[in-house]
Design a protein around this motif. Structure first.
Motif: not given
Ligand SMILES: Nc1nc2c(ncn2[C@@H]2O[C@H](COP(=O)(O)OP(=O)(O)OP(=O)(O)O)[C@@H](O)[C@H]2O)c(=O)[nH]1
Ligand SMILES: [Mg+2]
Length: 213
Positions: A61, A55, A32-33, A35-37, A194-195, A88, A167-168
């Motif tokens: 989520e 998101v 979870p969290n 950044g898949k979505t 995200k970016y 999920p 990610n991130k």
């Protein structure tokens, strides 16, 4: 004899036409969290103009599998059609009390935990359907954990081609090297969903893996 040759020729032609039109089922898995979505939204937005789901900084989520069909991705003049599947977040333990710190009401937190548990089961069920799986990890977190090892183990057992996304990378704490060290047998691509950082390398890896499908 001639008929036989003809028949096999047409069969081959038809199979090839069918194959080239087939969608490649591209699944996004991870804790979870991670950044898949966010990543799936970016891909869908770029190539179809529409996003797929919400998101949130609150984990779990996404609690049901969501997908977009016929997503035509272009990369360096080539085009491939994908069914893009967001799943999920996988977790071994889902405790409703964790949601209370996000100022969620107890009743809502319990409901979220119940749905999240169902979501994990659904995500695992969908594994059998995937042609390629992108494992999305938060590169600021320790990659050595039970969830990641379980996901990768499941994929290996099913012989599904895997790409690991760290990610991130926009965050200072992100450590791609650590992710690479944890999963040395896989290609690891560092991105920021995200970016929109380093997505070219991500698409390149996806197109490379698509040849194995
Ligand atoms: N800094 C940073 N934050 C990100 C990035 N990608 C996602 N996030 C944030 O991480 C949080 C979780 O993102 P989601 O896309 O909902 O993650 P998910 O993996 O779909 O989560 P679940 O649906 O709970 O499994 C959100 O607050 C996002 O804004 C990134 O590349 N950089
Ligand atoms: Mg999600």
């Amino acid at each position: 004899m001639v008929m036989k040759v003809f028949r096999s020729f047409f069969k081959r032609v038809f199979t090839n036409i069918f194959k080239s039109k087939k969608e490649i089922k591209l699944g996004f898995y991870g804790p979870p969290n991670a950044g898949k979505t966010s990543l799936v939204n970016r891909i869908c937005k770029d190539f179809t103009g529409e996003e797929i789901g919400s998101v949130s900084k609150i984990p779990h989520e996404t609690r049901a599998v969501q997908f977009k069909e016929k997503v035509e991705i272009s990369y360096k003049g080539k085009k491939l059609v994908f069914k893009v599947i967001d799943t999920p977040g996988i977790a071994t333990k889902i405790d409703y009390e964790n949601f209370l710190k996000y100022r969620m009401k107890k009743k809502d937190a319990k409901e979220r935990a119940k749905e999240a548990t169902q979501g994990v089961i659904e995500a695992i069920k969908w594994l059998d359907d995937m042609d390629i799986v992108v494992v999305v990890l938060d590169a600021t977190e320790n990659p050595y954990n039970q969830v990641n090892i379980t996901i990768i183990g499941n994929l290996v057992a099913r012989k599904i081609p895997v790409l690991v996304v760290a990610n991130k990378i926009d965050l200072g704490k992100a450590d791609i090297k650590k992710v690479e060290a944890a999963f040395p047998e896989y290609e690891v691509v560092g991105i920021s969903a995200k970016y929109g950082k380093n997505l070219e390398e991500f698409y390149e890896s996806i197109f490379k893996l698509s040849k194995k499908v």
